[in-house]
Scaffold this active site. Structure first.
Site, mmCIF file in Angstrom:
data_model
loop_
_atom_site.group_PDB
_atom_site.id
_atom_site.type_symbol
_atom_site.label_atom_id
_atom_site.label_comp_id
_atom_site.label_asym_id
_atom_site.label_seq_id
_atom_site.Cartn_x
_atom_site.Cartn_y
_atom_site.Cartn_z
ATOM 1 C CG HIS A 177 -3.224 3.145 2.264
ATOM 2 N ND1 HIS A 177 -3.776 2.744 1.070
ATOM 3 C CD2 HIS A 177 -3.214 2.046 3.068
ATOM 4 C CE1 HIS A 177 -4.078 1.465 1.148
ATOM 5 N NE2 HIS A 177 -3.759 1.019 2.342
ATOM 6 C CG ASN A 201 -6.668 -1.012 1.391
ATOM 7 O OD1 ASN A 201 -5.952 -0.695 0.450
ATOM 8 N ND2 ASN A 201 -6.188 -1.429 2.554
ATOM 9 C CB CYS A 237 -0.949 -0.004 1.190
ATOM 10 S SG CYS A 237 -1.915 -1.513 1.301
#
Ligand code: UT7
Length: 316
Positions: free
Chosen positions: A243, A273, A103
């Site tokens: 993020h 996500n 990520c």
């Protein structure tokens, strides 16, 4: 940005696992996410996002000096997704490579591209974050499968003499946490066997609670480090683009630095996500909406498997 058209809402998960729309929204903030369908891959999303970024930047494939794609869900174990993109764009002979920092990948790519530009090696670098996490998710694991989505985002970084651009980047990692989020099998450590596939060892495993604590503390640290390094306070930052991990994690970390909610861009309610793609998708959407504009100073913060974490301060 480029997103698959297929929308998967929380009610779908109610039909396959023991969960509820209410639990998912309360604990994560996610309402829906996108999943690829047959024919869509990480590189097709990456290429679509790259084309849009290049059109916005007024840049042709022949203008590029380097292509970097951040991903942990490549089309194949190798070659790099960036090479698929390079071929699709017709960017002949342009060096192309992937970055595997989960990520944190897009911010790692931004830091890498910046270093190449600042050193004078290259003038124009295409950076992409692209993922198809639905391909590596265990849809029987209710603690993880509800979180993730597919998509891609891209940007073109260019050398400039003007007083703007990437002011600061930071990257860190801690390999001691490599088992917090990982795919156990399928590499040289544990080659795949039919039994391992049956046991879903080729799918993502995650210690959700462990990652939660790490994410809050690292996001908080990154926000402070980036502001300190540039001599900035929250008043000087026009937007934080974190993020898109979990609304509780984001609120917890940004509120500790007293960032008002309107200065923190989130779209995880609609896209979940998307790992390395989450930061550039959020940036692209914020720019499309006009809430992030040229001249604004943006603080990027990301963290993920590895464990890795990274931040950047950019004046657009
Ligand atoms: O890019 C980084 C990727 N990783 C992450 O984003 C993970 C970060 N962590 C999180 O977002 C949160 O830890 C989760 C959303 C994964 C879990 O939320 P939590 O508040 O930390 O819940 P928990 O793991 O402490 O579990 C609480 C309960 C458990 O039940 P019991 O043992 O209390 O009976 C879980 O089994 O919630 C249960 N649970 C669920 N219930 C309904 C876990 N997942 C679900 C679910 N639906 N989908």
């Amino acid at each position: 940005m480029a997103l698959p058209e297929k929308v998967v809402d929380n009610h779908y998960f109610e039909s396959i696992i023991d969960t509820s729309d209410e639990w998912i929204v309360q604990r994560t903030g996610v309402r829906e996410r996108r999943h690829v369908v047959e024919g869509e891959t990480t590189s097709t999303l990456a290429t679509a996002a790259a084309r849009k970024a290049m059109a916005n930047a007024g840049c042709e494939a022949t203008d590029l000096d380097l292509i970097i794609c951040a991903t942990i869900t490549p089309d194949q174990p190798f070659p790099a997704v960036a090479c698929f993109v390079q071929e699709a764009l017709g960017a002949e002979n342009v060096p192309s490579m992937d970055i595997s920092a989960a990520c944190s990948g897009f911010v790692y790519a931004m830091a890498t591209a910046t270093a190449f530009i600042e050193s004078g090696h290259y003038k124009r670098v295409l950076i992409i974050g692209a993922e198809t996490l639905s391909r590596t998710t265990d849809f029987t694991d209710r603690g993880s499968c509800i979180l993730f989505g597919d998509g891609a985002g891209a940007a073109v970084l260019e050398a400039t003499e003007e007083d703007k651009g990437v002011r600061y980047t930071v990257m860190q990692a801690d390999g001691k946490g490599k088992d917090f989020i990982h795919i156990p099998a399928g590499g040289s450590r544990t080659p795949l066997t039919p039994e391992l596939i049956e046991a879903k060892e080729d799918k993502m495993k995650m210690d959700g609670r462990g990652v939660y604590k790490f994410a809050v503390s690292k996001m908080q640290w990154l926000l402070g480090d980036c502001m300190d390094a540039c001599g900035l306070t929250p008043d000087d930052i026009d937007m934080v683009i974190p993020h898109q991990v979990n609304s509780r994690i984001i609120e917890s970390a940004t509120s500790k630095h007293n960032f008002p909610i309107e200065k923190v861009y989130t779209n995880l309610d609609r896209f979940g996500n998307t790992s390395a793609a989450s930061v550039p998708i959020a940036l692209a959407e914020a720019m499309e909406k006009g809430v992030v504009r040229e001249g604004m100073t943006v603080l990027f913060v990301a963290f993920g498997a590895g464990l890795t974490w990274a931040g950047a301060v950019v004046t657009l």
